[in-house]
Design an enzyme around this catalytic site. Sequence first.
Site, PDB file in Angstrom:
ATOM      1  N   CYS A 109      41.643  62.742  97.808  1.00  0.00           N
ATOM      2  CA  CYS A 109      41.454  61.667  96.835  1.00  0.00           C
ATOM      3  C   CYS A 109      40.610  60.482  97.304  1.00  0.00           C
ATOM      4  O   CYS A 109      39.606  60.147  96.685  1.00  0.00           O
ATOM      5  CB  CYS A 109      42.795  61.120  96.380  1.00  0.00           C
ATOM      6  SG  CYS A 109      44.127  62.300  96.308  1.00  0.00           S
ATOM      7  N   HIS A 165      43.426  54.065  94.467  1.00  0.00           N
ATOM      8  CA  HIS A 165      43.442  54.796  95.734  1.00  0.00           C
ATOM      9  C   HIS A 165      42.269  54.486  96.660  1.00  0.00           C
ATOM     10  O   HIS A 165      41.793  55.363  97.398  1.00  0.00           O
ATOM     11  CB  HIS A 165      43.524  56.320  95.481  1.00  0.00           C
ATOM     12  CG  HIS A 165      44.315  57.013  96.551  1.00  0.00           C
ATOM     13  ND1 HIS A 165      44.419  58.373  96.670  1.00  0.00           N
ATOM     14  CD2 HIS A 165      45.008  56.488  97.596  1.00  0.00           C
ATOM     15  CE1 HIS A 165      45.165  58.672  97.717  1.00  0.00           C
ATOM     16  NE2 HIS A 165      45.537  57.546  98.292  1.00  0.00           N
TER      17      HIS A 165
END
Length: 284
Positions: A109, A165
């Site tokens: 991610c 993130h």
Amino acid sequence: MEPNEEVNPRPAPFSFLHVLFASLIILLSGELLYHNFPQLRLLLWGEPTASETSLKANATRPHIVFILLDDLGWNDVSFHGYDEMRTVNIDRLAAEGVILNSFYAQYVCSPSRAALMTGKYPIRHELHHGVIQVRHRLGLDPSVKILPQLLRELGYDTHAVGKWHLGHFQTRYLPTNRGFDTFFGFYGPGIEHHNHTTGDTFDALDLWDNDRPARNYQGQHITKVLTEVAVKHISNHDPTKPMFLYFSHANLFQDVVGQSPPVDQEYYDRFPNIKHEGRRKHAG
Ligand SMILES: *[C@@H]1O[C@H](CO)[C@@H](O)[C@H](O)[C@H]1NC(C)=O
Ligand SMILES: *[C@@H]1O[C@H](CO)[C@@H](O)[C@H](O)[C@H]1NC(C)=O
């Protein structure tokens, strides 16, 4: 790749734990990605040439809705031939758009997102090691100018919905300090899909509305919550102003607490034909 060319079947990526991330770019104005390439190059890679300066001054600025899905596998869309569920809307976007069959992304991610936001390999920003955990004092270097900041300079309204993130241990790492006018979503790798907690060594809420805790959505599935926010941005937007909407879903990434893709019963019930339990939840 030409639309008629055969798609090479590849092994389903779910044999890996964290693998595939796929992205769809929908340019709402109907312009195709490659028509906008000089503009994107300008946005991502800096100093414009003389001809690009004139482009900056007066080119059409299409609305951009960028939908990012973590862990969507090659064989999770019916336009690649998967026939246990139909991904009708995604197939339509594919049919009317450009399919990048040789598209490569980073393997997890945070590096994927760092690459997308900067246009550079994540090793340039020391984000190539892996995922930023909730407890990490780590993030995308705030001195690097990123995509929403550059689009904002071109007059775009910028909104981020969903998973960030890219760091959150200091406020200067937060999306609203990185070029987004608004942010609704979560900072960490993933959240429990109904109570929106981190599940990462401590059990804390990680759902934010412009950097304030969003407590009013308890019990609602995160996919519905995020979709409603994204749709609201699109419906309320003044169409004469260009908009960049970065929409990064919580699905299909696993529920960090439950460790399996959690699903509302009504969606699970739609796939009685799928024998494999995990696969059925995933489809739901
Ligand atoms: C863009 O701006 C340049 C310089 O100001 C001008 O020469 C050119 O005609 C403009 N192009 C369009 C499409 O308006
Ligand atoms: C959120 O839900 C998970 C189960 O999915 C549970 O383990 C956790 O304690 C819940 N957290 C809160 C704060 O309700």
